[in-house]
Design a protein around this motif. Structure first.
Motif, PDB file in Angstrom:
ATOM      1  N   LEU A 176       0.802  -1.220   0.000  1.00  0.00           N
ATOM      2  CA  LEU A 176       0.000   0.000   0.000  1.00  0.00           C
ATOM      3  C   LEU A 176       0.837   1.274   0.000  1.00  0.00           C
ATOM      4  N   HIS A 177       2.082   1.201   0.468  1.00  0.00           N
ATOM      5  CA  HIS A 177       2.924   2.382   0.553  1.00  0.00           C
ATOM      6  C   HIS A 177       3.620   2.707  -0.771  1.00  0.00           C
ATOM      7  N   SER A 178       3.548   1.781  -1.732  1.00  0.00           N
ATOM      8  CA  SER A 178       4.301   1.996  -2.965  1.00  0.00           C
ATOM      9  C   SER A 178       3.487   1.837  -4.240  1.00  0.00           C
ATOM     10  N   CYS A 179       2.305   1.212  -4.166  1.00  0.00           N
ATOM     11  CA  CYS A 179       1.559   0.934  -5.397  1.00  0.00           C
ATOM     12  C   CYS A 179       0.889   2.195  -5.934  1.00  0.00           C
ATOM     13  N   THR A 180       0.561   2.169  -7.213  1.00  0.00           N
ATOM     14  CA  THR A 180      -0.020   3.332  -7.894  1.00  0.00           C
ATOM     15  C   THR A 180      -1.468   3.097  -8.313  1.00  0.00           C
ATOM     16  N   PHE A 181      -2.076   2.018  -7.856  1.00  0.00           N
ATOM     17  CA  PHE A 181      -3.423   1.697  -8.311  1.00  0.00           C
ATOM     18  C   PHE A 181      -4.452   1.768  -7.176  1.00  0.00           C
ATOM     19  N   LEU A 182      -4.112   2.436  -6.069  1.00  0.00           N
ATOM     20  CA  LEU A 182      -5.006   2.460  -4.915  1.00  0.00           C
ATOM     21  C   LEU A 182      -6.380   3.033  -5.243  1.00  0.00           C
ATOM     22  N   HIS A 183      -6.418   4.078  -6.076  1.00  0.00           N
ATOM     23  CA  HIS A 183      -7.700   4.726  -6.353  1.00  0.00           C
ATOM     24  C   HIS A 183      -8.617   3.856  -7.194  1.00  0.00           C
ATOM     25  N   HIS A 184      -8.105   2.726  -7.720  1.00  0.00           N
ATOM     26  CA  HIS A 184      -8.943   1.808  -8.493  1.00  0.00           C
ATOM     27  C   HIS A 184      -9.644   0.792  -7.598  1.00  0.00           C
ATOM     28  N   ILE A 185      -9.216   0.650  -6.360  1.00  0.00           N
ATOM     29  CA  ILE A 185      -9.786  -0.355  -5.452  1.00  0.00           C
ATOM     30  C   ILE A 185     -11.045   0.220  -4.807  1.00  0.00           C
ATOM     31  N   HIS A 186     -12.180  -0.362  -5.141  1.00  0.00           N
ATOM     32  CA  HIS A 186     -13.455   0.108  -4.606  1.00  0.00           C
ATOM     33  C   HIS A 186     -14.148  -0.937  -3.728  1.00  0.00           C
ATOM     34  N   SER A 187     -13.676  -2.176  -3.772  1.00  0.00           N
ATOM     35  CA  SER A 187     -14.309  -3.245  -3.007  1.00  0.00           C
ATOM     36  C   SER A 187     -13.242  -4.087  -2.328  1.00  0.00           C
ATOM     37  N   LEU A 188     -13.471  -4.430  -1.068  1.00  0.00           N
ATOM     38  CA  LEU A 188     -12.524  -5.216  -0.289  1.00  0.00           C
ATOM     39  C   LEU A 188     -13.215  -6.455   0.253  1.00  0.00           C
ATOM     40  N   ASP A 189     -12.675  -7.620  -0.096  1.00  0.00           N
ATOM     41  CA  ASP A 189     -13.194  -8.902   0.383  1.00  0.00           C
ATOM     42  C   ASP A 189     -12.289  -9.349   1.521  1.00  0.00           C
ATOM     43  N   LEU A 190     -12.788  -9.269   2.733  1.00  0.00           N
ATOM     44  CA  LEU A 190     -11.966  -9.442   3.924  1.00  0.00           C
ATOM     45  C   LEU A 190     -12.325 -10.704   4.690  1.00  0.00           C
ATOM     46  N   PHE A 191     -11.308 -11.458   5.080  1.00  0.00           N
ATOM     47  CA  PHE A 191     -11.508 -12.611   5.962  1.00  0.00           C
ATOM     48  C   PHE A 191     -10.594 -12.458   7.176  1.00  0.00           C
ATOM     49  N   ARG A 192     -11.189 -12.559   8.363  1.00  0.00           N
ATOM     50  CA  ARG A 192     -10.404 -12.470   9.592  1.00  0.00           C
ATOM     51  C   ARG A 192     -10.707 -13.667  10.483  1.00  0.00           C
ATOM     52  N   GLU A 193      -9.641 -14.241  11.022  1.00  0.00           N
ATOM     53  CA  GLU A 193      -9.768 -15.336  11.981  1.00  0.00           C
ATOM     54  C   GLU A 193      -9.242 -14.843  13.322  1.00  0.00           C
TER      55      GLU A 193
END
Length: 371
Positions: free
Chosen positions: A60-77
């Motif tokens: 996340l600190h270096s990528c250039t496509f952050l503004h394209h991410i609109h949906s997050l599929d999250l799994f937490r244990e």
């Protein structure tokens, strides 16, 4: 490379390849003009889990496509050795474009459940989420654990659409006085969540803001909560319920009247009835249907093979009567694609000739993940 095609046509082609990631990756290498559109599909949804959270936060600190991410599929244990990484707010707050959050939580230890999941700052990293899908799974050993799920919902101030997909019976909603998100107006609830969610919204005076509601078949103990919540006129525009909730009192055994008095929902324009168990009771339920005059769409989500011997001629005449539902413009039969589509489509149109000739009969075929 010179591209002769209009930009609008190129965008349409790339949009058509939205689920074909291999082709999108190849298209993104063709020329610079194709990169943005290709990335908008490639990175629209990202998956986040304990096994990739460390690398994801570093990226996340270096990528250039952050503004394209609109949906997050999250799994937490919970607990998990990498769970503390979900509190790296400095990294996750860079995901400012997240609007859809699909979260599955698996709880295996009650001792750290609240500390490692509900009390962390992780949820505050997504203030712009408008669509939340939540599933909570609990280990049997938790034994009716109280969890602040309602307070979790309030961590999303921009929330409009709440979808509780699954709640383990071992997870109980703890009471709260928290105010629901102001824009929350679309609800899809599952078993074990109906009573707590409706009671909370009713107590907060927010139930009148709900425009769309989808309910499952409820347990006996959930019915009083729902009855109390729906004892007054609401502003529902769309209601999706099991057909059994419209059956006569004899089917209920624990209520003096059907659960839904649709005459109270004066603005209801879409009614979706789901059932695959009581085909013989369909007409009995429909003839008791006191639907509002504004009803424009009546949809049936049925298991059509179970309705082969149904009274289709009676249903056809009932729905085709212009005085029954004066504003009815669409009668839709919804079916999942696990049968031969042309065969079932032809069957519906053959047994409902009056609706077919009126032009209001439609069919809609959904894949299993869309139901």
């Amino acid at each position: 490379m010179t591209i002769e095609l209009p930009a609008e046509l190129i965008d349409a082609i790339l949009d058509h390849l939205a689920r074909d990631f291999t082709s999108l990756k190849a298209c993104s290498l063709v020329c610079r003009a194709w990169v943005v559109r290709s990335r908008s599909h490639l990175f629209e949804t990202c998956s986040l889990a304990p096994n990739n959270i460390i690398g994801f936060c570093s990226l996340l600190h270096s990528c250039t496509f952050l503004h394209h991410i609109h949906s997050l599929d999250l799994f937490r244990e919970v607990p998990h050795q990498n769970d503390h990484w979900f509190s790296d707010i400095d990294s996750l707050c860079r995901l400012t474009g997240i609007r859809v959050l699909q979260m599955t939580a698996k709880f295996v230890d009650a001792s750290t459940l609240e500390q490692t999941f509900f009390s962390t700052k992780f949820l505050t990293a997504f203030p712009n989420v408008t669509h939340l899908v939540f599933s909570g799974l609990a280990h049997n050993a938790l034994r009716q654990q109280l969890v602040p799920l309602l307070d979790m919902i309030c961590q999303f101030p921009a929330l409009q659409d709440l979808h509780i997909r699954r709640i383990s019976p071992h997870l109980l909603f703890s009471a709260t006085t928290a105010i629901p998100p102001r824009e929350l107006c679309y609800l899809t609830l599952c078993t074990h969540s109906v009573g707590p969610i409706l009671a909370w919204l009713h107590a907060a005076g927010h139930l009148r803001h709900v425009r769309s509601l989808k309910l499952p078949s409820m347990w006996h103990h959930e019915v009083p909560f729902a009855n109390a919540a729906f004892g007054s006129t609401l502003n529902l525009h769309c209601l999706d319920i099991p057909l059994t909730w419209l059956l006569p009192p004899v089917q209920w055994r624990y209520a003096a009247s059907p659960f839904f008095d649709l005459s109270l929902h004066l603005n209801l324009h879409t009614l979706i009835l789901r059932d695959s168990t009581y085909p013989d009771d369909m007409m009995q339920a429909l003839t008791r249907l006191d639907a509002p005059s504004l009803l424009e769409c009546l949809a049936f989500a049925l298991d059509l093979p179970s309705y082969r011997c149904f009274q289709w001629a009676a249903l056809d005449a009932f729905l085709a009567c212009p005085t029954r539902f004066p504003r009815l413009r669409n009668v839709v039969f919804i079916q999942t694609i696990n049968y031969t589509v042309p065969k079932e489509d032809a069957f519906v149109r053959r047994v409902l000739p009056l609706l077919k000739s009126s032009g209001i009969l439609h069919t809609k075929w959904l894949r299993l993940f869309e139901t």
